[in-house]
Design an enzyme around this catalytic site. Structure first.
Site, PDB file in Angstrom:
ATOM      1  N   PRO A 247       0.837  -1.203   0.000  1.00  7.72           N
ATOM      2  CA  PRO A 247       0.000   0.000   0.000  1.00  7.72           C
ATOM      3  C   PRO A 247       0.868   1.248   0.000  1.00  7.72           C
ATOM      4  O   PRO A 247       1.775   1.388   0.799  1.00  7.72           O
ATOM      5  CB  PRO A 247      -0.799  -0.099   1.304  1.00  7.72           C
ATOM      6  CG  PRO A 247      -0.518  -1.441   1.879  1.00  7.72           C
ATOM      7  CD  PRO A 247       0.741  -1.948   1.245  1.00  7.72           C
ATOM      8  N   GLU A 248       0.594   2.132  -0.937  1.00 10.56           N
ATOM      9  CA  GLU A 248       1.301   3.413  -0.975  1.00 10.56           C
ATOM     10  C   GLU A 248       0.451   4.432  -0.233  1.00 10.56           C
ATOM     11  O   GLU A 248      -0.676   4.148   0.174  1.00 10.56           O
ATOM     12  CB  GLU A 248       1.509   3.826  -2.431  1.00 10.56           C
ATOM     13  CG  GLU A 248       2.573   2.988  -3.136  1.00 10.56           C
ATOM     14  CD  GLU A 248       3.879   3.753  -3.328  1.00 10.56           C
ATOM     15  OE1 GLU A 248       4.041   4.839  -2.718  1.00 10.56           O
ATOM     16  OE2 GLU A 248       4.730   3.289  -4.087  1.00 10.56           O
TER      17      GLU A 248
ATOM     18  N   LYS B 246       2.444   6.409   6.467  1.00  6.97           N
ATOM     19  CA  LYS B 246       1.595   5.238   6.272  1.00  6.97           C
ATOM     20  C   LYS B 246       1.047   4.693   7.594  1.00  6.97           C
ATOM     21  O   LYS B 246       0.449   3.625   7.626  1.00  6.97           O
ATOM     22  CB  LYS B 246       2.377   4.148   5.541  1.00  6.97           C
ATOM     23  CG  LYS B 246       2.750   4.537   4.114  1.00  6.97           C
ATOM     24  CD  LYS B 246       3.322   3.355   3.383  1.00  6.97           C
ATOM     25  CE  LYS B 246       4.067   3.787   2.149  1.00  6.97           C
ATOM     26  NZ  LYS B 246       4.738   2.650   1.515  1.00  6.97           N
TER      27      LYS B 246
ATOM     28  N   ARG C  17      16.061  -1.015  -4.875  1.00  5.74           N
ATOM     29  CA  ARG C  17      14.747  -0.854  -5.507  1.00  5.74           C
ATOM     30  C   ARG C  17      14.925  -0.342  -6.936  1.00  5.74           C
ATOM     31  O   ARG C  17      15.846   0.409  -7.222  1.00  5.74           O
ATOM     32  CB  ARG C  17      13.907   0.188  -4.747  1.00  5.74           C
ATOM     33  CG  ARG C  17      13.934   0.078  -3.233  1.00  5.74           C
ATOM     34  CD  ARG C  17      13.119  -1.074  -2.709  1.00  5.74           C
ATOM     35  NE  ARG C  17      11.729  -1.029  -3.134  1.00  5.74           N
ATOM     36  CZ  ARG C  17      10.766  -0.389  -2.473  1.00  5.74           C
ATOM     37  NH1 ARG C  17      11.037   0.274  -1.377  1.00  5.74           N
ATOM     38  NH2 ARG C  17       9.525  -0.431  -2.914  1.00  5.74           N
TER      39      ARG C  17
END
Ligand SMILES: [Zn+2]
Length: 263
Positions: free
Chosen positions: A2-3, A58, A253
Protein backbone atom coordinates in the site's frame (compact mmCIF):
# COMPACT_ATOMS: atom_id res chain seq x y z
CA UNK A 1 2.51 -2.65 -1.04
CA UNK A 2 0.00 0.00 0.00
CA UNK A 3 1.30 3.41 -0.98
CA UNK A 4 0.27 6.67 0.64
CA UNK A 5 -2.90 7.17 -1.44
CA UNK A 6 -4.21 3.72 -0.51
CA UNK A 7 -3.48 4.35 3.16
CA UNK A 8 -5.18 7.76 3.01
CA UNK A 9 -8.20 6.12 1.42
CA UNK A 10 -8.18 3.41 4.10
CA UNK A 11 -8.00 6.07 6.85
CA UNK A 12 -11.08 7.72 5.36
CA UNK A 13 -12.93 4.42 5.40
CA UNK A 14 -11.89 3.89 9.03
CA UNK A 15 -13.04 7.41 9.96
CA UNK A 16 -16.52 6.75 8.65
CA UNK A 17 -16.82 3.59 10.72
CA UNK A 18 -15.01 4.59 13.90
CA UNK A 19 -14.96 8.29 14.71
CA UNK A 20 -17.28 9.16 17.59
CA UNK A 21 -17.85 5.47 18.37
CA UNK A 22 -17.00 3.60 21.55
CA UNK A 23 -14.82 0.50 21.17
CA UNK A 24 -16.59 -2.55 22.56
CA UNK A 25 -13.91 -5.07 21.62
CA UNK A 26 -10.41 -5.25 20.19
CA UNK A 27 -9.40 -8.79 19.29
CA UNK A 28 -5.98 -9.80 17.99
CA UNK A 29 -6.38 -12.91 15.90
CA UNK A 30 -2.80 -13.67 14.86
CA UNK A 31 0.18 -14.60 17.09
CA UNK A 32 2.36 -11.83 15.66
CA UNK A 33 -0.30 -9.29 16.57
CA UNK A 34 -0.56 -10.69 20.10
CA UNK A 35 3.19 -10.31 20.45
CA UNK A 36 3.03 -6.64 19.39
CA UNK A 37 0.08 -5.87 21.69
CA UNK A 38 -0.81 -8.18 24.57
CA UNK A 39 -4.45 -9.33 24.81
CA UNK A 40 -4.55 -7.83 28.33
CA UNK A 41 -3.63 -4.37 27.03
CA UNK A 42 -5.98 -4.81 24.09
CA UNK A 43 -8.86 -5.49 26.51
CA UNK A 44 -7.93 -2.27 28.31
CA UNK A 45 -9.20 -0.11 25.47
CA UNK A 46 -12.76 -1.41 25.74
CA UNK A 47 -15.01 1.55 26.54
CA UNK A 48 -12.66 4.13 25.02
CA UNK A 49 -14.03 6.41 22.32
CA UNK A 50 -12.35 7.15 18.98
CA UNK A 51 -11.97 10.93 18.81
CA UNK A 52 -10.31 11.16 15.45
CA UNK A 53 -8.08 9.27 13.04
CA UNK A 54 -4.81 10.79 11.89
CA UNK A 55 -2.44 9.51 9.34
CA UNK A 56 1.29 10.16 9.72
CA UNK A 57 2.86 8.79 6.58
CA UNK A 58 1.59 5.24 6.27
CA UNK A 59 0.80 4.99 9.99
CA UNK A 60 -2.89 5.33 10.89
CA UNK A 61 -3.55 6.54 14.41
CA UNK A 62 -6.91 6.12 16.09
CA UNK A 63 -6.81 8.79 18.78
CA UNK A 64 -8.84 7.81 21.82
CA UNK A 65 -10.69 9.94 24.37
CA UNK A 66 -8.33 8.66 27.09
CA UNK A 67 -5.35 10.28 25.31
CA UNK A 68 -4.02 6.97 24.06
CA UNK A 69 -3.73 6.04 20.39
CA UNK A 70 -4.20 2.78 18.60
CA UNK A 71 -1.56 2.77 15.86
CA UNK A 72 -2.04 0.65 12.77
CA UNK A 73 0.55 0.01 10.10
CA UNK A 74 -0.56 -2.03 7.07
CA UNK A 75 2.99 -2.88 5.91
CA UNK A 76 2.86 -5.13 2.80
CA UNK A 77 -0.68 -6.42 2.38
CA UNK A 78 -2.89 -4.96 5.11
CA UNK A 79 -6.25 -3.31 4.49
CA UNK A 80 -9.50 -2.60 6.28
CA UNK A 81 -12.57 -4.70 5.70
CA UNK A 82 -15.72 -3.10 7.07
CA UNK A 83 -18.88 -4.80 8.21
CA UNK A 84 -21.15 -5.47 11.14
CA UNK A 85 -20.39 -7.25 14.41
CA UNK A 86 -21.08 -10.96 13.90
CA UNK A 87 -20.51 -10.97 10.12
CA UNK A 88 -18.28 -13.84 8.92
CA UNK A 89 -14.62 -12.84 9.11
CA UNK A 90 -12.49 -12.47 5.99
CA UNK A 91 -10.05 -15.32 5.49
CA UNK A 92 -7.03 -13.26 6.49
CA UNK A 93 -8.56 -11.37 9.41
CA UNK A 94 -5.71 -10.49 11.80
CA UNK A 95 -7.37 -8.04 14.16
CA UNK A 96 -10.87 -6.73 14.65
CA UNK A 97 -12.29 -3.67 16.31
CA UNK A 98 -15.97 -3.61 17.20
CA UNK A 99 -17.98 -0.50 18.00
CA UNK A 100 -21.04 0.35 20.08
CA UNK A 101 -23.21 0.99 17.01
CA UNK A 102 -22.62 -2.53 15.68
CA UNK A 103 -19.98 -1.46 13.14
CA UNK A 104 -16.71 -3.28 12.75
CA UNK A 105 -13.25 -2.78 11.27
CA UNK A 106 -11.29 -5.89 10.40
CA UNK A 107 -7.60 -5.77 9.59
CA UNK A 108 -7.42 -8.09 6.59
CA UNK A 109 -3.82 -9.01 5.81
CA UNK A 110 -2.75 -12.15 3.86
CA UNK A 111 0.91 -11.89 4.85
CA UNK A 112 0.23 -10.90 8.46
CA UNK A 113 3.05 -8.36 8.55
CA UNK A 114 0.76 -5.53 9.65
CA UNK A 115 1.02 -4.12 13.17
CA UNK A 116 -1.40 -2.79 15.75
CA UNK A 117 0.15 -1.13 18.77
CA UNK A 118 -1.10 1.05 21.59
CA UNK A 119 0.65 4.34 22.39
CA UNK A 120 -0.06 5.59 25.88
CA UNK A 121 0.70 9.15 24.94
CA UNK A 122 -0.69 9.93 21.54
CA UNK A 123 1.98 12.41 20.53
CA UNK A 124 4.86 10.00 21.04
CA UNK A 125 6.75 8.80 18.00
CA UNK A 126 5.71 11.62 15.73
CA UNK A 127 9.17 13.15 15.47
CA UNK A 128 10.41 9.94 13.89
CA UNK A 129 8.57 10.66 10.65
CA UNK A 130 9.13 13.58 8.33
CA UNK A 131 6.54 15.99 6.93
CA UNK A 132 3.48 14.46 5.33
CA UNK A 133 3.38 15.62 1.70
CA UNK A 134 -0.42 15.81 1.70
CA UNK A 135 -0.44 18.37 4.54
CA UNK A 136 -0.04 22.16 4.14
CA UNK A 137 3.26 22.10 6.10
CA UNK A 138 5.00 20.31 3.24
CA UNK A 139 6.91 23.29 1.84
CA UNK A 140 10.08 23.57 -0.27
CA UNK A 141 12.00 25.11 2.65
CA UNK A 142 11.10 22.18 4.87
CA UNK A 143 12.16 19.64 2.23
CA UNK A 144 15.37 21.59 1.57
CA UNK A 145 16.21 21.53 5.28
CA UNK A 146 15.57 17.79 5.46
CA UNK A 147 17.81 17.14 2.42
CA UNK A 148 20.65 19.46 3.47
CA UNK A 149 23.97 17.63 3.78
CA UNK A 150 22.53 14.31 2.53
CA UNK A 151 24.95 12.48 0.24
CA UNK A 152 22.56 9.74 -0.84
CA UNK A 153 20.76 10.09 -4.17
CA UNK A 154 17.53 12.07 -4.17
CA UNK A 155 15.54 8.92 -5.03
CA UNK A 156 16.88 7.05 -2.01
CA UNK A 157 16.36 10.14 0.18
CA UNK A 158 12.72 10.42 -0.86
CA UNK A 159 12.08 6.87 0.40
CA UNK A 160 13.50 7.76 3.83
CA UNK A 161 10.45 8.20 6.09
CA UNK A 162 12.32 10.74 8.22
CA UNK A 163 12.63 13.03 5.20
CA UNK A 164 9.19 12.58 3.63
CA UNK A 165 6.56 10.51 5.38
CA UNK A 166 4.92 7.80 3.36
CA UNK A 167 6.30 8.31 -0.13
CA UNK A 168 6.84 4.90 -1.73
CA UNK A 169 8.88 3.61 -4.64
CA UNK A 170 6.26 4.24 -7.33
CA UNK A 171 5.38 7.81 -6.48
CA UNK A 172 8.98 8.82 -5.75
CA UNK A 173 9.86 7.86 -9.36
CA UNK A 174 6.76 9.57 -10.73
CA UNK A 175 7.43 12.79 -8.81
CA UNK A 176 11.07 12.92 -9.96
CA UNK A 177 9.90 12.60 -13.56
CA UNK A 178 7.33 15.38 -13.24
CA UNK A 179 9.92 17.60 -11.54
CA UNK A 180 12.52 16.72 -14.22
CA UNK A 181 15.04 15.78 -11.53
CA UNK A 182 17.66 13.07 -12.08
CA UNK A 183 17.03 10.33 -9.47
CA UNK A 184 20.82 9.85 -9.14
CA UNK A 185 21.50 13.46 -8.13
CA UNK A 186 22.96 13.83 -4.61
CA UNK A 187 20.06 14.84 -2.35
CA UNK A 188 21.98 17.56 -0.54
CA UNK A 189 23.02 19.33 -3.73
CA UNK A 190 19.70 20.05 -5.42
CA UNK A 191 19.08 23.71 -6.23
CA UNK A 192 16.23 25.57 -4.55
CA UNK A 193 14.40 25.65 -7.87
CA UNK A 194 14.56 21.90 -8.28
CA UNK A 195 13.44 21.33 -4.69
CA UNK A 196 10.53 23.66 -5.29
CA UNK A 197 9.52 21.76 -8.45
CA UNK A 198 9.91 18.48 -6.61
CA UNK A 199 7.68 19.64 -3.73
CA UNK A 200 4.93 20.57 -6.18
CA UNK A 201 5.38 17.34 -8.15
CA UNK A 202 5.14 15.15 -5.01
CA UNK A 203 1.92 16.88 -3.97
CA UNK A 204 0.38 16.57 -7.42
CA UNK A 205 1.36 12.94 -7.92
CA UNK A 206 -0.14 11.97 -4.57
CA UNK A 207 -3.33 13.99 -5.05
CA UNK A 208 -3.90 12.43 -8.46
CA UNK A 209 -3.14 8.95 -7.15
CA UNK A 210 -5.61 9.38 -4.28
CA UNK A 211 -8.34 10.29 -6.77
CA UNK A 212 -7.48 7.24 -8.88
CA UNK A 213 -7.56 4.94 -5.87
CA UNK A 214 -10.99 6.26 -4.93
CA UNK A 215 -12.24 5.67 -8.42
CA UNK A 216 -10.88 2.14 -8.73
CA UNK A 217 -11.02 0.94 -5.16
CA UNK A 218 -12.67 -2.43 -4.86
CA UNK A 219 -11.65 -3.45 -8.36
CA UNK A 220 -7.95 -3.60 -7.60
CA UNK A 221 -5.19 -1.52 -6.08
CA UNK A 222 -2.71 1.08 -7.26
CA UNK A 223 -2.13 0.02 -10.81
CA UNK A 224 -5.78 -0.48 -11.79
CA UNK A 225 -6.74 2.07 -14.37
CA UNK A 226 -3.67 4.13 -13.59
CA UNK A 227 -1.02 4.68 -16.20
CA UNK A 228 2.24 5.77 -14.70
CA UNK A 229 4.48 8.28 -16.44
CA UNK A 230 7.69 6.31 -15.84
CA UNK A 231 7.10 3.61 -13.27
CA UNK A 232 7.28 0.12 -14.81
CA UNK A 233 7.74 1.60 -18.30
CA UNK A 234 11.32 0.56 -19.04
CA UNK A 235 12.03 0.67 -22.78
CA UNK A 236 8.89 2.70 -23.57
CA UNK A 237 9.09 6.26 -24.91
CA UNK A 238 9.11 9.18 -22.48
CA UNK A 239 5.81 11.07 -22.79
CA UNK A 240 7.60 14.38 -22.64
CA UNK A 241 10.61 13.97 -24.92
CA UNK A 242 10.19 10.58 -26.65
CA UNK A 243 13.50 9.25 -25.27
CA UNK A 244 13.59 5.69 -23.91
CA UNK A 245 12.67 5.18 -20.22
CA UNK A 246 15.52 3.51 -18.35
CA UNK A 247 15.55 1.34 -15.25
CA UNK A 248 18.34 1.34 -12.66
CA UNK A 249 18.55 -0.12 -9.15
CA UNK A 250 19.04 2.24 -6.22
CA UNK A 251 19.07 1.10 -2.62
CA UNK A 252 17.85 -2.30 -3.79
CA UNK A 253 14.75 -0.85 -5.51
CA UNK A 254 14.04 -0.26 -9.18
CA UNK A 255 14.07 3.33 -10.36
CA UNK A 256 12.48 4.23 -13.70
CA UNK A 257 13.42 7.55 -15.27
CA UNK A 258 14.06 9.42 -18.48
CA UNK A 259 17.81 9.96 -18.90
CA UNK A 260 17.25 12.86 -21.30
CA UNK A 261 14.78 15.12 -19.56
CA UNK A 262 15.57 14.31 -15.93
CA UNK A 263 18.85 16.05 -15.22
ZN1 LIG B 1 12.06 12.50 -21.34
Amino acid sequence: VPELPEVEYAARVAREVAVGRVITRLALLHPSHRRALSPRRARGITGDRVVRIDRAGKLQRLLLASGRALEVHFRMTGDWATGKVGDPLPRFARALIEFDDGGRLVLDDPRALSRVTLADHATRGESAVGPDPTQPGFLPARLAAALAGKRVSIKVALLDQRIVAGLGNIYAAEALWYARVDPRAPAGRLTARRISRLTTAIRRVLARATRNVERYYGAASTAAGTRFAVYDREGEPCRRCGSTIARIVQGGRSTYFCPRCQR
